[in-house]
Design an enzyme around this catalytic site. Structure first.
Site: not given
Length: 197
Positions: A137-138, A161-163
């Site tokens: 993702h990132l 970070c974002h699950g």
């Protein structure tokens, strides 16, 4: 007297073989100078190009990081370790038979990035899952490789970070990550050593 001074120019050039500009083989001085100049320019061009091309070659520290050898003999079934490859984390997991069964039971068509466990491992070594430890993702580092870390609801890896949640084959199952954890190029150099890169 005027008749004797007049000489036909074509007779002089056609029959004159003793000209000082030509030797016995027919090579003129001008030809020699041209060959010497072209040879000198070629040597000069090579002298310029060799350092230019050699400076574009990777340095010794880059070559040293182009591959990593890791001893996997101490990794027991169900355990994972973190290593470093090209300054990025790599996860090496020794899958248990239960984890392999769970990964093989998943309907591949239902996955966001469809891949089987066999496509992500080497033949005969399906228990060894080697992936980059970077969320797609990132770029965060997912949890699940270290002792006591959260593995997420699918038993693989969990990105805090974002699950994003990955299963036991490191395939994306939930969250914003678009792709599975990347499998780097690797090979087994022996039963206990794997070379990544």
């Amino acid at each position: 007297m005027a008749d004797e001074a007049f000489v036909n120019a074509s007779d002089v050039t056609a029959g004159d073989t003793d000209s000082p500009a030509t030797d016995e083989n027919g090579v003129r001085r001008r030809d020699f100078i041209n060959i010497a100049a072209v040879s000198f320019a070629g040597v000069g061009g090579v002298a310029v190009l060799v350092p230019l091309v050699s400076q574009m070659a990777p340095s010794a520290d880059v070559l040293a990081e182009s591959s990593t050898e890791i001893d996997i003999s101490q990794i027991s079934a169900g355990q994972a370790i973190k290593a470093v490859f090209r300054k990025q984390p790599v996860f090496i997991r020794n899958l248990t038979p239960e984890e392999i069964t769970a990964a093989n039971k998943v309907d591949v068509a239902s996955l966001r990035d469809p891949q089987t466990l066999a496509e992500r491992t080497k033949p005969g070594k399906t228990n060894w899952l080697i992936t980059m430890g970077v969320c797609t993702h990132l770029g965060c580092v997912p949890l699940g490789a270290g002792e006591g870390e959260v593995k997420g609801e699918f038993g693989g890896y969990f990105c805090p970070c974002h699950g994003s949640s990955y299963d036991t084959a490191a395939r994306i199952r939930k969250g914003p990550a678009p792709k599975n954890l990347e499998v780097p190029p690797y090979e087994f150099t022996s039963d206990t050593v794997v070379k990544i890169g």
